[in-house]
Design an enzyme around this catalytic site. Structure first.
Site, PDB file in Angstrom:
ATOM      1  N   LEU A  50       0.838  -1.212   0.000  1.00  0.00           N
ATOM      2  CA  LEU A  50       0.000   0.000   0.000  1.00  0.00           C
ATOM      3  C   LEU A  50       0.866   1.253   0.000  1.00  0.00           C
ATOM      4  O   LEU A  50       0.602   2.218  -0.716  1.00  0.00           O
ATOM      5  CB  LEU A  50      -0.939  -0.006   1.218  1.00  0.00           C
ATOM      6  CG  LEU A  50      -1.880   1.188   1.316  1.00  0.00           C
ATOM      7  CD1 LEU A  50      -2.820   1.264   0.123  1.00  0.00           C
ATOM      8  CD2 LEU A  50      -2.697   1.144   2.612  1.00  0.00           C
TER       9      LEU A  50
ATOM     10  N   ILE B 224      20.865  20.497  16.364  1.00  0.00           N
ATOM     11  CA  ILE B 224      20.410  19.394  17.215  1.00  0.00           C
ATOM     12  C   ILE B 224      21.181  18.101  16.934  1.00  0.00           C
ATOM     13  O   ILE B 224      21.068  17.127  17.662  1.00  0.00           O
ATOM     14  CB  ILE B 224      18.888  19.215  17.074  1.00  0.00           C
ATOM     15  CG1 ILE B 224      18.172  20.512  17.467  1.00  0.00           C
ATOM     16  CG2 ILE B 224      18.342  18.091  17.928  1.00  0.00           C
ATOM     17  CD1 ILE B 224      18.515  21.036  18.852  1.00  0.00           C
TER      18      ILE B 224
ATOM     19  N   GLU C 200      25.926  13.294  12.149  1.00  0.00           N
ATOM     20  CA  GLU C 200      25.282  11.971  12.217  1.00  0.00           C
ATOM     21  C   GLU C 200      25.153  11.228  10.881  1.00  0.00           C
ATOM     22  O   GLU C 200      24.170  10.519  10.654  1.00  0.00           O
ATOM     23  CB  GLU C 200      23.895  12.087  12.885  1.00  0.00           C
ATOM     24  CG  GLU C 200      23.948  12.704  14.271  1.00  0.00           C
ATOM     25  CD  GLU C 200      22.570  12.790  14.965  1.00  0.00           C
ATOM     26  OE1 GLU C 200      21.652  12.051  14.586  1.00  0.00           O
ATOM     27  OE2 GLU C 200      22.443  13.596  15.898  1.00  0.00           O
TER      28      GLU C 200
ATOM     29  N   ASP D  78      19.912  12.610  23.630  1.00  0.00           N
ATOM     30  CA  ASP D  78      18.571  12.890  23.114  1.00  0.00           C
ATOM     31  C   ASP D  78      17.519  12.063  23.838  1.00  0.00           C
ATOM     32  O   ASP D  78      17.650  10.848  23.944  1.00  0.00           O
ATOM     33  CB  ASP D  78      18.500  12.545  21.617  1.00  0.00           C
ATOM     34  CG  ASP D  78      19.260  13.542  20.763  1.00  0.00           C
ATOM     35  OD1 ASP D  78      19.234  14.742  21.094  1.00  0.00           O
ATOM     36  OD2 ASP D  78      19.866  13.123  19.752  1.00  0.00           O
TER      37      ASP D  78
ATOM     38  N   GLU E  90       6.316  11.202  25.169  1.00  0.00           N
ATOM     39  CA  GLU E  90       5.309  10.289  24.602  1.00  0.00           C
ATOM     40  C   GLU E  90       5.245   8.961  25.348  1.00  0.00           C
ATOM     41  O   GLU E  90       4.288   8.217  25.210  1.00  0.00           O
ATOM     42  CB  GLU E  90       5.558  10.072  23.117  1.00  0.00           C
ATOM     43  CG  GLU E  90       6.808   9.273  22.839  1.00  0.00           C
ATOM     44  CD  GLU E  90       7.027   9.068  21.349  1.00  0.00           C
ATOM     45  OE1 GLU E  90       7.140  10.069  20.642  1.00  0.00           O
ATOM     46  OE2 GLU E  90       7.088   7.916  20.918  1.00  0.00           O
TER      47      GLU E  90
ATOM     48  N   CYS F   1      11.604  16.764  21.375  1.00  0.00           N
ATOM     49  CA  CYS F   1      10.950  17.281  20.165  1.00  0.00           C
ATOM     50  C   CYS F   1       9.563  17.846  20.422  1.00  0.00           C
ATOM     51  O   CYS F   1       8.630  17.519  19.703  1.00  0.00           O
ATOM     52  CB  CYS F   1      10.777  16.169  19.152  1.00  0.00           C
ATOM     53  SG  CYS F   1      12.259  15.298  18.782  1.00  0.00           S
TER      54      CYS F   1
ATOM     55  N   HIS G 219      10.504  21.024  10.051  1.00  0.00           N
ATOM     56  CA  HIS G 219       9.522  20.168   9.382  1.00  0.00           C
ATOM     57  C   HIS G 219       9.052  20.777   8.070  1.00  0.00           C
ATOM     58  O   HIS G 219       8.316  20.156   7.313  1.00  0.00           O
ATOM     59  CB  HIS G 219       8.336  19.909  10.307  1.00  0.00           C
ATOM     60  CG  HIS G 219       8.763  19.306  11.626  1.00  0.00           C
ATOM     61  ND1 HIS G 219       9.035  20.076  12.726  1.00  0.00           N
ATOM     62  CD2 HIS G 219       9.039  18.033  11.973  1.00  0.00           C
ATOM     63  CE1 HIS G 219       9.437  19.287  13.713  1.00  0.00           C
ATOM     64  NE2 HIS G 219       9.454  18.044  13.281  1.00  0.00           N
TER      65      HIS G 219
ATOM     66  N   CYS H  99      14.761  20.704  15.738  1.00  0.00           N
ATOM     67  CA  CYS H  99      15.050  19.261  15.749  1.00  0.00           C
ATOM     68  C   CYS H  99      16.221  19.009  14.797  1.00  0.00           C
ATOM     69  O   CYS H  99      16.804  19.966  14.273  1.00  0.00           O
ATOM     70  CB  CYS H  99      13.806  18.464  15.335  1.00  0.00           C
ATOM     71  SG  CYS H  99      13.916  16.698  15.747  1.00  0.00           S
TER      72      CYS H  99
HETATM   73  N1  GLN Z   1      20.126  14.189  17.349  1.00  0.00           N
HETATM   74  C1  GLN Z   1      19.007  13.791  16.594  1.00  0.00           C
HETATM   75  C2  GLN Z   1      19.023  14.455  15.227  1.00  0.00           C
HETATM   76  O1  GLN Z   1      19.438  15.540  15.127  1.00  0.00           O
HETATM   77  C3  GLN Z   1      17.721  14.122  17.284  1.00  0.00           C
HETATM   78  C4  GLN Z   1      16.513  13.665  16.502  1.00  0.00           C
HETATM   79  C5  GLN Z   1      15.215  13.780  17.229  1.00  0.00           C
HETATM   80  O2  GLN Z   1      15.101  14.489  18.199  1.00  0.00           O
HETATM   81  N2  GLN Z   1      14.189  13.102  16.771  1.00  0.00           N
HETATM   82  O3  GLN Z   1      18.605  13.902  14.242  1.00  0.00           O
HETATM   83 ZN    ZN Z   2      13.858  16.441  17.909  1.00  0.00          ZN
END
Ligand code: GLN
Ligand code: ZN
Length: 752
Positions: A18, A432, A485, A600, A606, A644, A695, A727
């Site tokens: 899907l 971040i 990263e 992090d 959540e 986040c 975002h 983020c």
């Molecule tokens: N250190 C992570 C990044 O920058 C943090 C991601 C997150 O908070 N979801 O991707």
């Molecule tokens: Zn984040």
């Protein structure tokens, strides 16, 4: 066929058919008819699979092209104004989910603590509803044409309103009467489809701490629904926790049955007496729909027998605890997994077999071979409990010998040392952690997995990337740098892959939202460290620059909340094991010259329990494991954490108790009102304000950043504030990120 029931089934497809069809359609590579064809096959396959496995009550309307809340929004005609001019129904449906020209997408939220996101209904005080029953009726007929009489799944009007937002701030429950009328109309139409139909109304809102107001809605709403059609048997289902307050009321109403989660809601047992005194059917959720471990059938049989001492057997239907949407399809696709671990698991197809075997045994309808199956299950469970793969005496020893649970010195003295040692300006700027994941990086990872390139070649590509992002960050003038990263596909998966005690599936996809799926790691055993995880990359980056490079780790709570976690140990112990690994990692990082380390905890909030009574215990292990993780950090090493979101009102004490020197949070969309709480409680530590909304592809202007920062500095003193994106930047493009960061830095400088 013995009685049993499945609350709902996954729908994305064994091989995510899907997802791929939708993505093709969205990028205009095919017509919607292609998606419909795929959907039709998926539905047929899932119905037939359940039937062959011996499931009596199979659902329709558990399928969705995107999300079942969005389907409900469509069903009751609650289309927000900005989408109303889209004539084409299908275009409108996806526009609501994904945005359309000027119409921003509707917001999502997590479904009762799971990793599934639903679309939040947007209503208003004068909301009108109108019925669109097409999807539901058609799906029922589709199954019927295949010879399967389904139960029909609906989200209850009460839960729908509980999760909805009125854009004008009015009380959504004031709309219940009107909304219920639409459901009555729907039930009347459903009633014409067959002589007898079960309609499963899902009311998970009842597993929260329900207010008297919500409880007072149950009787009028369900009394009306129950009267709609004599052909319909109403089953009201809850899951993920106990729902005793509501159950007591439901048991007195003219409905057919109540569905309870006896796995995650053990307290439901206390409400069985009320059901016993009524004439209701109990749908007993005993096969865990949220986790992937093999069911201990002997224990579950005993549970069912003890339930049968309270409620007569004829009135019990064994079931899944919730929809199987939250687990992958089948172990059949796992060809690489360690046999012993695989043997301890059960995905959706396997759970069907567990459920039918269980119901045959419970109702004394044993078939040839069932005894052997039960015996095998006993052996598998026993092997699992004692397996050496799971228990590592060295880990247990390490946990027993912990001496240091938190850092030395208080924040007040630590921060002085840190400022002296690190030396950063007023209003320092940072990011971040992640920078955009390029195609080159993704290809390199893929090629390494398929042995198309060597480890050395791979490392060289990663190092190139790190060099580039370090140079770029120096160039645009960030104060605290990151390595970007590039070596990580996912912040949890990467740590799982580098720790002992985790397994990975090849095809264990679970729907997260729309076409998006996640493949959670399987945390099956004691966690220990094979070798340092991040040290080489971070120190490589640090050696390229004289500016401080921030180390980047994922915290224990987030690792646990985004994995399938073993159930033979309390989460607090598992978190302790992970924390000990992180603590070693931090110690090595600081020894190698890293002065700032971020841990992090994206999933900290959540993970909060659905019931208040469980919050204290959660906060205790969540906070303690964070503190233990960073306990090795010297006073002069600065510890950051990142979360986040922006709503901290209810968890601010926990945040303060984590004792991180700096916390970076999401604020780009929320604005300065959300900061008020930090001021109110005299929050003592430093705060990174996430002012750039990652975002969105939009590049905010210098002025926009200035306005935002100015507003926030009205609330918080400059001396405590960092400026950063909200983020990680991994899903963005460098073309967007670089100018946006430049603007952010320029704006920040004007306040120094
Ligand atoms: N250190 C992570 C990044 O920058 C943090 C991601 C997150 O908070 N979801 O991707
Ligand atoms: Zn984040």
């Amino acid at each position: 066929m013995s009685k049993n029931l499945v609350i709902g089934f996954p729908r994305i497809g064994e091989k995510r058919e899907l997802k791929f069809a939708l993505e093709k359609y969205w990028s205009n590579e095919c017509d919607f008819s292609v998606v419909e064809e795929v959907a039709k096959e998926l539905k047929a396959k899932s119905w037939q699979r359940q039937k062959i496995s011996g499931i009596k009550h199979i659902s329709s309307n558990d399928f969705s092209y995107y999300d079942q809340m969005l389907d409900t929004i469509t069903m009751v005609g609650a289309i927000p104004q900005r989408f109303q001019n889209i004539e084409d129904e299908i275009k409108r449906y996806f526009a609501m989910a994904r945005g359309y020209e000027d119409g921003v997408a509707m917001s999502m939220s997590k479904w009762f603590g799971t990793n599934y996101h639903y679309i939040i209904p947007e209503l208003n005080a004068h909301q009108q509803f109108s019925l669109n029953a097409k999807k539901i009726i058609n799906e029922y007929k589709e199954a019927l044409a295949l010879g399967i009489e389904t139960k029909i799944n609906l989200i209850s009007p009460i839960t729908f309103l509980a999760l909805a937002k009125c854009v004008d701030g009015s009380d959504t429950y004031l709309l219940l009467d009107k909304l219920t009328d639409v459901y009555v109309e729907l039930l009347k139409e459903i009633g014409t489809l067959n002589d007898e139909i079960i309609v499963q109304i899902e009311d998970p809102i009842f597993v929260r701490d329900v207010t008297p107001e919500i409880l007072s809605l149950i009787e009028p709403c369900y009394t009306k629904l129950a009267k709609a059609s004599s052909k319909i048997k109403l089953l009201v289902s809850t899951y993920f926790e106990h729902s005793n307050e509501a159950t007591k009321i439901l048991a007195k109403l003219p409905i057919w049955g109540v569905g309870l989660d006896l796995v995650s809601g053990a307290k439901n047992i206390d409400a069985l007496q009320t059901i016993a005194k009524s004439d209701k059917i109990l749908v007993a959720g005993v096969i865990d729909g949220r986790n992937i471990w093999k069911n201990d059938l002997t224990r579950t049989l005993n549970l069912l027998h003890s339930v049968a001492k309270i409620i007569s057997k004829e009135r019990i239907i064994p079931a899944t605890s919730c929809s199987l949407l939250h687990v992958p399809y089948s172990l059949g696709f796992e060809t690489d997994m360690d046999e012993e671990i695989k043997n301890s698991l059960s995905f959706a197809y396997e759970k069907l077999e567990e459920l039918t075997l269980l119901s045959r045994l419970f109702f004394n309808q044993k078939e040839v071979g069932d005894d052997t199956l039960l015996e095998k299950n006993r052996n598998d469970i026993a092997t699992l409990i004692t397996s050496e793969k799971i228990h590592n005496p060295l880990v247990a020893k390490k946990v027993a010998e912990i001496k240091k649970y938190e850092r030395e010195e208080t924040f007040e003295t630590r921060i002085v040392k840190q400022k002296e040692d690190i030396g950063y300006p007023l209003l320092p700027t940072t990011t971040i952690g992640s920078f955009p994941q390029t195609k080159e990086i993704r290809d390199a990872r893929k090629n390494l997995k398929q042995n198309l390139i060597s480890q050395e070649q791979y490392d060289a590509i990663i190092k190139d990337y790190i060099q580039d992002v370090i140079a770029m960050q120096e160039d645009i003038g960030l104060d605290v740098l990151v390595h970007g990263e590039p070596e990580r596909n996912d912040m949890v998966e990467y740590f799982g892959e580098n720790l002992e005690g985790f397994a990975f599936s090849q095809n264990g996809w679970v729907q997260s939202y729309g076409a998006r799926c996640v493949k959670p790691p399987i945390l099956y055993g004691d966690v220990s460290m094979k070798k340092y995880i991040t040290v080489d990359w971070i120190t490589y980056a640090q050696n390229l620059t004289s500016k401080p490079v921030k180390g980047m780790l994922t915290g224990p709570v987030t690792i646990i909340n985004w994995s399938f976690v073993r159930e033979d140990l309390p989460k607090s112990t598992i978190a302790t094991q992970i924390a000990l690994c992180l603590s070693d990692e931090i110690d090595e990082l600081q020894k190698r010259g890293i002065k700032i380390i971020q841990v992090d905890e994206a999933a900290f909030k959540e993970g909060y329990p659905l019931r208040k009574i469980n919050i204290e215990a959660y906060e205790r292990w969540a906070i303690d494991s964070f503190k233990l993780s960073v306990s090795s950090a010297e006073p002069k090493t600065q510890i950051h954490t990142h979360m986040c979101y922006s709503q901290f009102d209810d968890i601010i004490d926990a945040i303060e108790a984590m004792d991180a020197d700096v916390i970076s949070i999401e604020l780009a969309k929320g604005g300065n009102a959300l900061l008020q709480i930090f001021k109110e409680v005299h929050y003592s530590k430093e705060i990174g304000l996430g002012v750039y909304d990652i975002h969105s592809p939009r590049i905010p202007s210098v002025n926009e950043f200035k306005e935002q920062i100015a507003q926030m500095l009205e609330i918080l003193p400059k001396e405590k504030v960092w400026i950063n994106p909200d983020c990680g930047l991994k899903t963005r493009k460098f073309e967007e990120v670089i100018p946006a960061l430049e603007n952010m830095i320029e704006a920040t400088k004007s306040f120094r």
